[in-house]
Design a protein around this motif. Structure first.
Motif, PDB file in Angstrom:
ATOM      1  N   LEU A  50      30.504  26.326  47.011  1.00  0.00           N
ATOM      2  CA  LEU A  50      31.027  25.535  48.130  1.00  0.00           C
ATOM      3  C   LEU A  50      31.712  26.437  49.161  1.00  0.00           C
ATOM      4  O   LEU A  50      31.485  26.300  50.369  1.00  0.00           O
ATOM      5  CB  LEU A  50      32.014  24.490  47.603  1.00  0.00           C
ATOM      6  CG  LEU A  50      32.355  23.327  48.550  1.00  0.00           C
ATOM      7  CD1 LEU A  50      31.124  22.473  48.840  1.00  0.00           C
ATOM      8  CD2 LEU A  50      33.456  22.448  47.946  1.00  0.00           C
ATOM      9  N   ILE A  51      32.518  27.377  48.676  1.00  0.00           N
ATOM     10  CA  ILE A  51      33.214  28.314  49.575  1.00  0.00           C
ATOM     11  C   ILE A  51      32.198  29.172  50.337  1.00  0.00           C
ATOM     12  O   ILE A  51      32.310  29.369  51.546  1.00  0.00           O
ATOM     13  CB  ILE A  51      34.196  29.201  48.772  1.00  0.00           C
ATOM     14  CG1 ILE A  51      35.375  28.346  48.261  1.00  0.00           C
ATOM     15  CG2 ILE A  51      34.704  30.368  49.619  1.00  0.00           C
ATOM     16  CD1 ILE A  51      36.245  29.035  47.239  1.00  0.00           C
ATOM     17  N   SER A  52      31.192  29.658  49.620  1.00  0.00           N
ATOM     18  CA  SER A  52      30.149  30.477  50.235  1.00  0.00           C
ATOM     19  C   SER A  52      29.412  29.700  51.330  1.00  0.00           C
ATOM     20  O   SER A  52      29.152  30.228  52.421  1.00  0.00           O
ATOM     21  CB  SER A  52      29.165  30.956  49.171  1.00  0.00           C
ATOM     22  OG  SER A  52      28.111  31.675  49.754  1.00  0.00           O
ATOM     23  N   ASP A  78      38.068  34.288  41.407  1.00  0.00           N
ATOM     24  CA  ASP A  78      37.632  35.532  40.774  1.00  0.00           C
ATOM     25  C   ASP A  78      37.176  36.505  41.861  1.00  0.00           C
ATOM     26  O   ASP A  78      37.238  36.211  43.058  1.00  0.00           O
ATOM     27  CB  ASP A  78      36.543  35.282  39.743  1.00  0.00           C
ATOM     28  CG  ASP A  78      35.275  34.691  40.337  1.00  0.00           C
ATOM     29  OD1 ASP A  78      35.202  34.548  41.575  1.00  0.00           O
ATOM     30  OD2 ASP A  78      34.351  34.371  39.563  1.00  0.00           O
ATOM     31  N   VAL A  79      36.695  37.671  41.442  1.00  0.00           N
ATOM     32  CA  VAL A  79      36.303  38.691  42.421  1.00  0.00           C
ATOM     33  C   VAL A  79      35.147  38.219  43.294  1.00  0.00           C
ATOM     34  O   VAL A  79      35.036  38.603  44.470  1.00  0.00           O
ATOM     35  CB  VAL A  79      35.975  40.024  41.704  1.00  0.00           C
ATOM     36  CG1 VAL A  79      34.655  39.922  40.920  1.00  0.00           C
ATOM     37  CG2 VAL A  79      35.906  41.173  42.705  1.00  0.00           C
ATOM     38  N   VAL A  80      34.284  37.351  42.762  1.00  0.00           N
ATOM     39  CA  VAL A  80      33.169  36.802  43.553  1.00  0.00           C
ATOM     40  C   VAL A  80      33.717  35.958  44.709  1.00  0.00           C
ATOM     41  O   VAL A  80      33.247  36.051  45.844  1.00  0.00           O
ATOM     42  CB  VAL A  80      32.206  35.973  42.675  1.00  0.00           C
ATOM     43  CG1 VAL A  80      31.115  35.321  43.524  1.00  0.00           C
ATOM     44  CG2 VAL A  80      31.575  36.850  41.598  1.00  0.00           C
ATOM     45  N   MET A  85      34.789  35.659  50.660  1.00  0.00           N
ATOM     46  CA  MET A  85      35.710  35.540  51.794  1.00  0.00           C
ATOM     47  C   MET A  85      35.765  36.839  52.603  1.00  0.00           C
ATOM     48  O   MET A  85      35.711  36.821  53.837  1.00  0.00           O
ATOM     49  CB  MET A  85      37.114  35.180  51.301  1.00  0.00           C
ATOM     50  CG  MET A  85      37.210  33.852  50.565  1.00  0.00           C
ATOM     51  SD  MET A  85      36.930  32.423  51.627  1.00  0.00           S
ATOM     52  CE  MET A  85      38.409  32.389  52.613  1.00  0.00           C
ATOM     53  N   ILE A  86      35.854  37.964  51.897  1.00  0.00           N
ATOM     54  CA  ILE A  86      35.923  39.272  52.570  1.00  0.00           C
ATOM     55  C   ILE A  86      34.641  39.516  53.368  1.00  0.00           C
ATOM     56  O   ILE A  86      34.679  39.939  54.529  1.00  0.00           O
ATOM     57  CB  ILE A  86      36.165  40.405  51.532  1.00  0.00           C
ATOM     58  CG1 ILE A  86      37.605  40.318  50.996  1.00  0.00           C
ATOM     59  CG2 ILE A  86      35.903  41.777  52.158  1.00  0.00           C
ATOM     60  CD1 ILE A  86      37.875  41.179  49.778  1.00  0.00           C
ATOM     61  N   GLY A  87      33.502  39.249  52.738  1.00  0.00           N
ATOM     62  CA  GLY A  87      32.207  39.441  53.410  1.00  0.00           C
ATOM     63  C   GLY A  87      32.073  38.570  54.644  1.00  0.00           C
ATOM     64  O   GLY A  87      31.544  38.999  55.668  1.00  0.00           O
ATOM     65  N   SER A  88      32.569  37.341  54.556  1.00  0.00           N
ATOM     66  CA  SER A  88      32.488  36.410  55.684  1.00  0.00           C
ATOM     67  C   SER A  88      33.301  36.919  56.871  1.00  0.00           C
ATOM     68  O   SER A  88      32.832  36.919  58.006  1.00  0.00           O
ATOM     69  CB  SER A  88      32.984  35.036  55.255  1.00  0.00           C
ATOM     70  OG  SER A  88      32.949  34.138  56.340  1.00  0.00           O
ATOM     71  N   PHE A  89      34.530  37.367  56.590  1.00  0.00           N
ATOM     72  CA  PHE A  89      35.382  37.876  57.677  1.00  0.00           C
ATOM     73  C   PHE A  89      34.805  39.161  58.278  1.00  0.00           C
ATOM     74  O   PHE A  89      34.803  39.336  59.492  1.00  0.00           O
ATOM     75  CB  PHE A  89      36.805  38.118  57.179  1.00  0.00           C
ATOM     76  CG  PHE A  89      37.612  36.857  56.997  1.00  0.00           C
ATOM     77  CD1 PHE A  89      37.713  35.941  58.036  1.00  0.00           C
ATOM     78  CD2 PHE A  89      38.270  36.588  55.807  1.00  0.00           C
ATOM     79  CE1 PHE A  89      38.459  34.775  57.883  1.00  0.00           C
ATOM     80  CE2 PHE A  89      39.011  35.420  55.643  1.00  0.00           C
ATOM     81  CZ  PHE A  89      39.097  34.512  56.686  1.00  0.00           C
TER      82      PHE A  89
END
Length: 489
Positions: A50-52, A78-80, A85-89
């Motif tokens: 959902l977050i992805s 978790d790290v995923v 989130m990091i990848g999105s930003f």
């Protein structure tokens, strides 16, 4: 199923969430999660899906809400989750926010992975440069994580981007000592950087190393060679590379054919361009509209509008419907070849298909109208353009000013200039040249040169242009001499 008392399966629901997001049906993806939360047992994988999905849809606030809800239900990210989130930003150029998420990851005692650092390194190279990225690499190694080929390739790209090609070459040579074998991507990045800078000798040495020691060159390697050769005007050599590639058992892709087709069009070898377009199709590589537009534009430039129209009318049949650029090309060609009615039908057809006219469409029509002396109609279209979502540029205004000057309507041309400035569109050197020459050719040579001298004193036009204007209107030399003698008195 739920209405009949069945408990939703978390794996099935996760797949549904991903599926609905891939179809951009966010509402249904959310409703699946609501059912799972109410009647089933969601897990970290479902929340991550959902977050992805929200991140890919650029709905970061909704992603953060899911993250908060997840925490409130007892699920720690978790790290995923953090990597998503990091990848999105990072992909949106928001490195500062990505680093905040990274700090939160460390606070939650969640161990970052190689992926975490690699994504941050790529974004840091883009925003902060290679030196800052190297600091992250050292931090990564200090934490006990070994960089992989993706990490090193990101750094090699960064070095090449900052024109540190020699350092990038040396870095790749030393990768084995770092416990990492360079792959074909490493070599392709270097090859592209070398050839863009015209370093063919170094590029040949790199290719020799690939052939002798590996890794094997792939389709991308050959497409880089073909593109670079075409860019340098070595089209025959590029064709030979294509032959070698086939002999190696590799099937060329669109990136191999595109530069060749463009090069043939540029050289006016349209028969070869069409021949290679057919080769492309026979290789199972369907041309896109860019390929067709290149050929259409070349045919039109060579006054072959009928042949261009024949190809244009078959685009729908070959599964490559024309776009706005195709219509713009055909409009100008048909108008210039005398087919004004068919040209206007083109625009009507385009609009009927739901395609919006772009700035080039307006400029093309305005230019054609002005060339045919229909300046009033061109001005009406300019006003229509400004009432739509397009902001008229200096190019558009220059076209209209040229049309008015040719029609000897100098007062109207000056009015357009005034209106242009009022709307915040600043004139350029071309604007001034059009006005000066328009005034001069209309018979007011003294006034034209007065304007030119005023503009020169304001640094709006260069000295070289004044010399050219003096040659264009030689009678003005006498006027200039009289002006200087008056000043001395």
């Amino acid at each position: 199923m739920v209405n009949k008392g069945y408990k939703p399966d978390v794996i099935m629901c996760t797949k549904l969430i991903k599926g609905f997001f891939s179809l951009r049906n966010i509402e249904k993806a959310v409703s699946v999660m609501q059912l799972l939360e109410k009647y089933g047992e969601p897990d970290i994988f479902a929340y991550n899906a959902l977050i992805s999905g929200f991140c890919k849809a650029n709905q970061i606030e909704n992603a953060n809400r899911v993250l908060d809800r997840m925490r409130s239900r007892g699920f720690l990210p978790d790290v995923v989750t953090y990597n998503i989130m990091i990848g999105s930003f990072c992909s949106r150029g928001k490195l500062d926010l990505a680093l905040k998420v990274f700090d939160q990851l460390l606070k939650d005692n969640c161990k970052p992975t190689v992926v975490t650092y690699t994504v941050l390194i790529e974004a840091t190279i883009f925003e902060g440069g290679i030196k800052e990225a190297m600091k992250l690499l050292n931090e990564m190694i200090s934490s006990g994580l070994l960089p992989d080929t993706y990490t090193y390739n990101a750094l090699v790209r960064g070095m090449c981007k900052e024109n540190m090609v020699d350092q990038a070459l040396e870095y790749v040579r030393n990768l084995e000592s770092r416990g990492c074998q360079p792959d074909v991507i490493s070599y392709n990045v270097l090859l592209r950087a070398l050839l863009i800078r015209g370093k063919w000798n170094e590029g040949e040495k790199l290719m020799s190393k690939m052939f002798s020691r590996g890794p094997e060159p792939n389709v991308a390697t050959y497409s880089i060679l073909i593109s670079s050769l075409c860019h340098d005007g070595k089209v025959e050599e590029a064709v030979n590379v294509l032959k070698v590639m086939r002999e190696k058992g590799l099937t060329p892709d669109a990136y191999c054919y595109d530069p060749l087709i463009s090069a043939f069009c540029k050289e006016g070898k349209l028969d070869l361009a069409i021949e290679f377009l057919n080769y492309m199709i026979s290789d199972g590589c369907l041309p896109d509209i860019v390929n067709y537009n290149t050929i259409l534009a070349s045919l039109c430039r060579n006054k072959m509008a009928d042949q261009a129209l024949e190809i244009f009318e078959k685009l729908g049949e070959v599964g490559c419907p024309p776009n706005v650029s195709s219509y713009n090309t055909m409009f100008s060609a048909l108008w210039n070849s005398g087919g004004k009615i068919r040209a206007l039908e083109m625009i009507s057809e385009m609009l009927a298909k739901g395609m919006d006219a772009d700035e080039i469409t307006y400029n093309s029509i305005i230019s054609c109208l002005c060339r045919d002396g229909m300046v009033n109609e061109a001005i009406e279209l300019l006003m229509d353009m400004e009432s739509s979502r397009f902001q008229s540029t200096v190019v558009t205004y220059n076209i209209v000013i040229l049309g008015l000057c040719k029609a000897r309507r100098i007062d109207d041309a000056i009015e357009v200039l005034v209106a242009m400035v009022k709307k915040g569109c600043l004139p350029n050197e071309t604007t001034y040249v059009l006005l000066i020459e328009g005034i001069g050719f209309a018979g007011w040579r003294t006034e034209a040169m007065e304007l030119a001298n005023s503009l020169l004193s304001m640094n709006a036009i260069p000295e070289a242009l004044m010399k050219r204007l003096n040659k264009t209107f030689p009678l003005l030399d006498v006027y200039n001499e009289l002006s200087y003698s008056d000043d001395r008195k």
